[in-house]
Design a protein around this motif. Structure first.
Motif, short mmCIF file in Angstrom:
data_model
loop_
_atom_site.label_atom_id
_atom_site.label_comp_id
_atom_site.label_asym_id
_atom_site.label_seq_id
_atom_site.Cartn_x
_atom_site.Cartn_y
_atom_site.Cartn_z
N ARG A 80 0.84 -1.21 0.00
CA ARG A 80 0.00 0.00 0.00
C ARG A 80 0.88 1.26 0.00
O ARG A 80 0.60 2.22 -0.74
CB ARG A 80 -0.92 -0.01 1.21
N GLY A 81 1.93 1.25 0.80
CA GLY A 81 2.82 2.40 0.84
C GLY A 81 3.52 2.65 -0.48
O GLY A 81 3.67 3.80 -0.92
N ILE A 82 3.96 1.58 -1.13
CA ILE A 82 4.64 1.71 -2.43
C ILE A 82 3.67 2.21 -3.48
O ILE A 82 3.97 3.13 -4.26
CB ILE A 82 5.25 0.36 -2.84
N ALA A 83 2.49 1.61 -3.52
CA ALA A 83 1.50 1.98 -4.55
C ALA A 83 1.05 3.44 -4.42
O ALA A 83 0.68 4.07 -5.41
CB ALA A 83 0.29 1.06 -4.45
N ASN A 84 1.09 3.98 -3.21
CA ASN A 84 0.66 5.36 -2.99
C ASN A 84 1.79 6.37 -3.10
O ASN A 84 1.57 7.57 -2.84
CB ASN A 84 0.01 5.48 -1.60
N THR A 85 2.97 5.94 -3.50
CA THR A 85 4.10 6.84 -3.66
C THR A 85 3.96 7.64 -4.96
O THR A 85 3.77 7.04 -6.03
CB THR A 85 5.43 6.06 -3.68
N PRO A 86 4.05 8.95 -4.91
CA PRO A 86 3.96 9.75 -6.14
C PRO A 86 5.02 9.31 -7.16
O PRO A 86 6.18 9.09 -6.82
CB PRO A 86 4.24 11.17 -5.64
N GLY A 87 4.59 9.17 -8.41
CA GLY A 87 5.48 8.76 -9.48
C GLY A 87 5.45 7.28 -9.78
O GLY A 87 5.91 6.85 -10.85
N VAL A 88 4.92 6.48 -8.86
CA VAL A 88 4.83 5.03 -9.08
C VAL A 88 3.59 4.73 -9.90
O VAL A 88 2.47 5.01 -9.49
CB VAL A 88 4.78 4.28 -7.74
N ARG A 89 3.79 4.16 -11.08
CA ARG A 89 2.66 3.84 -11.97
C ARG A 89 2.31 2.36 -11.97
O ARG A 89 1.17 1.98 -12.23
CB ARG A 89 3.00 4.25 -13.41
N SER A 90 3.30 1.53 -11.71
CA SER A 90 3.09 0.08 -11.83
C SER A 90 3.73 -0.62 -10.64
O SER A 90 4.90 -0.40 -10.34
CB SER A 90 3.71 -0.43 -13.14
N VAL A 91 2.93 -1.46 -9.96
CA VAL A 91 3.44 -2.28 -8.86
C VAL A 91 3.01 -3.72 -9.11
O VAL A 91 1.81 -4.02 -9.17
CB VAL A 91 2.90 -1.82 -7.49
N SER A 92 3.98 -4.60 -9.27
CA SER A 92 3.70 -6.01 -9.52
C SER A 92 4.55 -6.86 -8.60
O SER A 92 5.40 -6.34 -7.85
CB SER A 92 3.94 -6.36 -10.98
N MET A 93 4.36 -8.16 -8.65
CA MET A 93 5.07 -9.05 -7.73
C MET A 93 5.37 -10.37 -8.43
O MET A 93 4.55 -10.89 -9.19
CB MET A 93 4.22 -9.31 -6.48
N THR A 94 6.55 -10.91 -8.15
CA THR A 94 6.88 -12.28 -8.54
C THR A 94 6.85 -13.13 -7.28
O THR A 94 7.51 -12.82 -6.29
CB THR A 94 8.27 -12.35 -9.18
N THR A 95 6.07 -14.20 -7.30
CA THR A 95 5.83 -15.01 -6.11
C THR A 95 5.75 -16.48 -6.48
O THR A 95 5.45 -16.83 -7.63
CB THR A 95 4.51 -14.57 -5.43
N ASN A 96 6.01 -17.35 -5.49
CA ASN A 96 5.80 -18.78 -5.75
C ASN A 96 4.33 -19.17 -5.60
O ASN A 96 3.97 -20.31 -5.87
CB ASN A 96 6.70 -19.64 -4.85
N GLY A 97 3.50 -18.25 -5.15
CA GLY A 97 2.06 -18.48 -5.12
C GLY A 97 1.53 -19.28 -3.95
O GLY A 97 0.31 -19.42 -3.79
N VAL A 98 2.41 -19.78 -3.10
CA VAL A 98 1.97 -20.66 -2.01
C VAL A 98 0.99 -19.96 -1.08
O VAL A 98 0.01 -20.56 -0.61
CB VAL A 98 3.19 -21.18 -1.22
N LEU A 99 1.19 -18.68 -0.82
CA LEU A 99 0.35 -17.95 0.12
C LEU A 99 -0.68 -17.05 -0.56
O LEU A 99 -1.40 -16.30 0.11
CB LEU A 99 1.23 -17.10 1.06
N LEU A 100 -0.76 -17.11 -1.88
CA LEU A 100 -1.65 -16.20 -2.61
C LEU A 100 -3.12 -16.46 -2.36
O LEU A 100 -3.94 -15.54 -2.48
CB LEU A 100 -1.38 -16.29 -4.11
N SER A 101 -3.49 -17.67 -2.02
CA SER A 101 -4.92 -17.96 -1.84
C SER A 101 -5.53 -17.06 -0.77
O SER A 101 -6.71 -16.71 -0.86
CB SER A 101 -5.14 -19.43 -1.50
N ARG A 102 -4.74 -16.66 0.23
CA ARG A 102 -5.28 -15.77 1.26
C ARG A 102 -4.79 -14.34 1.13
O ARG A 102 -5.36 -13.43 1.73
CB ARG A 102 -4.96 -16.30 2.66
N LEU A 103 -3.75 -14.11 0.33
CA LEU A 103 -3.18 -12.77 0.23
C LEU A 103 -3.56 -12.02 -1.04
O LEU A 103 -3.41 -10.80 -1.11
CB LEU A 103 -1.65 -12.84 0.31
#
Length: 326
Positions: A80-103
């Protein structure tokens, strides 16, 4: 704007949030891996400080990596802090997906836009052999949760290792028939920790493509072969998604590189496959001014190398893959 001496505009920062991981993939780290103590890594306020600093230099695309970024405490608040930083247009993530079902949903609500999920095989036994600890069912649930949360287009990353999963490129490519996903096959790259395996068991993109076409028929080249980031895309006729190949070893894309990396211990790494780094965290903690840190970054970017030296036998040995973030 951050320019290097070759005229490339560097505007994409990959930030490793931790070297810790909840899997132990054979091409990434030893099973008995010892991770750095948390005080040696960037703290939340330090990550956000660097995001503001880089955004002020014209960096607008940010990708969060690890280790495994979802194991970091307060990950949703940090996004949330990164996404709300002025000048930031794109926020993505590389993950193994193990915890994505709840996150997945909380991350999307915090401002995360897309995910790349690492899935090297759909076969449960092979997945366990490759990751040592993982269950592919957990990752599959995470992918579906990401799609439902709007973290799209979902991209699947598969590192192909001879003797482990070279046959599995077919079943992974078939996923694009029924899902609007981008399934990307990655040539294994050599780093410290598993260097012999990484050098001797590489499967080239050319071989992967031939194997897929041998079963699914000719693939259609997308966008006249122009890279999508680092990926050359193809289309299975009639499919909803695309198949991609990242050929870092056999067909480097260094001329188009627009990225830098910030390691979890706060070092600016100029090329994934080169050892040169600029320490930013130590001077920050020593009281360096924002102007001084800005100069350190710009000077480091200026001397960003043209590309890797794999063809000359130069392999980066100062870090294992999990310490860089890919």
């Amino acid at each position: 704007m951050a320019l290097d001496r070759f005229g490339r505009s560097i505007s994409y920062l990959r930030i490793s949030l931790t070297d810790h991981c909840n899997l132990r993939c054979v091409y990434c780290m030893p099973e008995d891996m010892t991770f750095r103590p948390s005080p040696e890594l960037m703290q939340d306020d330090e990550v956000l400080f660097f995001v503001r600093l880089f955004a002020g230099l014209g960096f607008h695309k940010f990708r969060l990596t690890g280790g495994e970024p979802t194991v970091r405490a307060h990950i949703v608040d940090l996004v949330r802090g990164i996404a709300n930083t002025p000048g930031v247009r794109s926020v993505s993530m590389t993950t193994n997906g193990v915890l994505l079902s709840r996150l997945a949903r909380p991350l999307a609500e915090a401002g995360l836009q897309r995910v790349n999920v690492s899935v090297d095989t759909l076969d449960p036994e092979k997945f366990r052999r490759l990751t040592r600890w993982g269950k592919v069912e957990d990752v599959w649930e995470g992918i579906l949760a990401a799609e439902q949360a709007g973290l799209t287009p979902v991209k699947i990353n598969a590192v192909v290792v001879r003797g482990y999963n070279e046959q599995d490129v077919i079943s992974l490519a078939v996923l694009t028939r029924n899902h609007p996903w981008q399934v990307r096959f990655i040539e294994m790259m050599p780093f410290a920790g598993a260097t012999d395996l990484q050098r001797n068991q590489v499967v080239t993109a050319e071989e992967m493509l031939a194997r897929i076409e041998g079963h699914l028929g000719p693939l259609e080249l997308v966008n006249n072969g122009h890279l999508d980031g680092e990926t050359r895309l193809f289309h299975v006729p009639g499919a909803q998604g695309n198949v991609g190949f990242i050929s870092s070893v056999t067909q480097p894309f260094c001329a188009q590189c627009n990225r830098a990396r910030l390691t979890a211990d706060g070092r600016l790494r100029l090329c994934l496959l080169r050892e040169k780094e600029v320490d930013l965290l130590t001077p920050l903690r020593a009281g360096a001014s924002q102007a001084e840190l800005r100069d350190f970054i710009l000077e480091g970017i200026w001397y960003k190398p043209w590309g890797h030296g794999l063809a000359d036998g130069l392999v980066p040995l100062n870090r294992v893959m999990s310490e860089i973030g890919g």
